[in-house]
Design a protein around this motif. Structure first.
Motif, mmCIF file in Angstrom:
data_model
loop_
_atom_site.group_PDB
_atom_site.id
_atom_site.type_symbol
_atom_site.label_atom_id
_atom_site.label_comp_id
_atom_site.label_asym_id
_atom_site.label_seq_id
_atom_site.Cartn_x
_atom_site.Cartn_y
_atom_site.Cartn_z
ATOM 1 N N UNK A 128 0.814 -1.211 0.000
ATOM 2 C CA UNK A 128 0.000 0.000 0.000
ATOM 3 C C UNK A 128 0.852 1.267 0.000
ATOM 4 N N UNK A 129 2.107 1.149 0.426
ATOM 5 C CA UNK A 129 2.951 2.345 0.419
ATOM 6 C C UNK A 129 3.110 2.878 -0.996
ATOM 7 N N UNK A 130 2.850 2.015 -1.987
ATOM 8 C CA UNK A 130 2.918 2.462 -3.364
ATOM 9 C C UNK A 130 1.633 3.153 -3.817
ATOM 10 N N UNK A 131 0.550 3.046 -3.013
ATOM 11 C CA UNK A 131 -0.722 3.649 -3.393
ATOM 12 C C UNK A 131 -0.734 5.105 -2.940
ATOM 13 N N UNK A 132 -1.181 5.966 -3.828
ATOM 14 C CA UNK A 132 -1.265 7.374 -3.436
ATOM 15 C C UNK A 132 -2.484 7.580 -2.541
ATOM 16 N N UNK A 133 -2.312 8.282 -1.439
ATOM 17 C CA UNK A 133 -3.435 8.607 -0.558
ATOM 18 C C UNK A 133 -3.390 10.111 -0.263
ATOM 19 N N UNK A 134 -3.704 10.931 -1.303
ATOM 20 C CA UNK A 134 -3.516 12.376 -1.146
ATOM 21 C C UNK A 134 -4.374 12.988 -0.037
ATOM 22 N N UNK A 187 1.969 1.949 9.815
ATOM 23 C CA UNK A 187 1.470 0.815 9.021
ATOM 24 C C UNK A 187 1.617 1.079 7.530
ATOM 25 N N UNK A 188 1.343 2.324 7.143
ATOM 26 C CA UNK A 188 1.437 2.634 5.713
ATOM 27 C C UNK A 188 2.894 2.579 5.242
ATOM 28 N N UNK A 189 3.800 3.064 6.102
ATOM 29 C CA UNK A 189 5.233 2.981 5.752
ATOM 30 C C UNK A 189 5.659 1.540 5.568
ATOM 31 N N UNK A 225 -11.684 0.891 3.423
ATOM 32 C CA UNK A 225 -10.228 0.772 3.310
ATOM 33 C C UNK A 225 -9.598 2.169 3.291
ATOM 34 N N UNK A 226 -8.417 2.298 3.863
ATOM 35 C CA UNK A 226 -7.711 3.595 3.815
ATOM 36 C C UNK A 226 -6.959 3.632 2.482
ATOM 37 N N UNK A 227 -7.693 4.023 1.417
ATOM 38 C CA UNK A 227 -7.087 4.048 0.084
ATOM 39 C C UNK A 227 -7.339 5.399 -0.583
ATOM 40 N N UNK A 228 -7.559 6.409 0.260
ATOM 41 C CA UNK A 228 -7.909 7.742 -0.262
ATOM 42 C C UNK A 228 -6.923 8.792 0.178
#
Lengths: 269, 104
Positions: free
Chosen positions: A6-12, B11-13, B101-104
């Motif tokens: 997910x670190x590759x996914x942009x989350x602006x 977690x995102x890192x 999901x936290x995808x935004x």
């Protein structure tokens, strides 16, 4: 295995939310929770918006409502038509307000101050410690404080007093009339919700005389919580800090601060 | 979200997928107000809370399903009587959650 970390996914939007939270800026986050485009987001600040709920008119109406909710410090669900029409429930939007944290100004860099800073941080305050004595007002003594200011309290209040409101608190822990009296007079000139002043009953009586001499009227005296805190028999600095913040909470909620087991009725309003 | 920000960023890192569950509405008595947030990472690690501990276990299950299916959902928890293992709030209120999901 997940091949795309997910670190590759942009989350602006999330990245903007994270930096606004770190800066302690005020903003609201609107999310469509039901209806077309569920999950769509609009980040709203007084300076402008980011993202979209999928319809320009809906964005405009939600931006206006979100700024209203933010000013009131409220979070909740609102219903709209597809293009933001009122009295329709095609789209349900959750508006979450992230108000700026309330401020606590603590005057006097004493042992009680260090404990009060700790407890105030637990409650989410942005905490400023202020004392005119350079040797006491140091970062090392108050590592959790957001700011440590070496100055006279009344001079700090001249700078920041206009921004203080009902949710904010001033705690005067100096017990020295030379500092206390001008600090209290300046605090009374602001809209701050809580002004607590530390001291024994005797210190309090003596201070009242000084405050009267400085021109403080009955209404001003009545606004002070002096001596500050609720009576839980606190002795240590830590216990005293709990007693002070308990008074601040009870004043905000209008509750009596007695034991719940000794009363009946709803626990939450 | 403020309280769990450092967990979310860590977690995102680490490249983990994350679901967010937020209280959006409340009826009657409830321990946490709208905006209370719990996050669940794809390996089941949890940060934050949405109630006094009554429904968190069920929220983890819902959140992992959200990550699996990559959709979002509204979930409500109401009053639970004393039946063993029934999921609900013992305080008598109802909470409505939005899980995404936290995808935004």
């Amino acid at each position: 295995m997940d091949a795309t970390p997910e670190s590759g996914t942009a989350t602006p939007i999330f990245d903007a939310v994270a930096s606004l939270l770190r800066e302690q800026s005020a903003f609201a986050l609107a999310t469509v929770v039901e209806g077309p485009g569920a999950g769509a987001k609009l980040l709203v600040r007084p300076e402008g918006t980011m993202g979209t709920l999928g319809d320009a008119n809906l964005d405009r109406v939600v931006e206006r409502d979100a700024l209203g909710e933010l000013a009131a410090g409220r979070s909740g669900v609102r219903n709209y038509g597809e293009h933001g029409e009122a009295r329709e429930d095609h789209v349900r939007v959750f508006i979450e307000s992230f108000a700026q944290p309330p401020r606590m100004l603590i005057f006097g860099a004493v042992d009680f101050t260090a404990s009060l800073v700790r407890v105030a941080k637990v409650l989410g305050y942005r905490v400023t410690v202020c004392d005119a004595r350079e040797v006491f007002a140091t970062r090392q003594r108050f590592p959790l404080a957001d700011e440590v200011v070496v100055d006279w309290p009344n001079r700090l209040l001249d700078q920041v007093g206009a921004d203080l409101g009902q949710r904010d608190a001033v705690c005067v822990l100096t017990h020295d009339n030379k500092f206390d009296v001008p600090a209290i007079v300046s605090a009374l000139a602001t809209g701050v919700g809580y002004i607590g002043v530390m001291g024994s009953r005797r210190t309090h009586e003596n201070r009242l005389v000084r405050l009267r001499e400085a021109g403080v009227d009955d209404a001003g005296i009545a606004r002070l919580r002096s001596p500050l805190g609720i009576d839980i028999g606190a002795r240590t600095p830590e216990e005293t800090a709990i007693s002070i913040v308990a008074e601040i909470i009870a004043l905000r909620t209008g509750r009596s601060a007695q034991a719940l087991s000794a009363s009946s009725g709803p626990i939450h309003d | 979200m403020r309280e769990i920000l450092s967990d979310l960023e860590r977690w995102r890192r680490q490249g983990r997928r994350v679901a967010l569950a937020r209280v959006i509405d409340l009826e009657g008595s409830g321990p946490r107000l709208p905006g209370a947030t719990m996050a669940v990472a794809d390996d089941g690690e949890v940060a934050g809370s949405v109630s006094g501990g009554c429904v968190e276990g069920a929220v983890v299950v819902e959140a992992l399903e959200v990550l699996e299916s990559n959709d979002r959902r509204l979930v409500s928890f109401g009053y639970s009587d004393d039946e063993a293992f029934a999921v609900g709030l013992t305080c008598g209120g109802t909470i409505h959650l939005f899980i995404e999901p936290l995808d935004w």
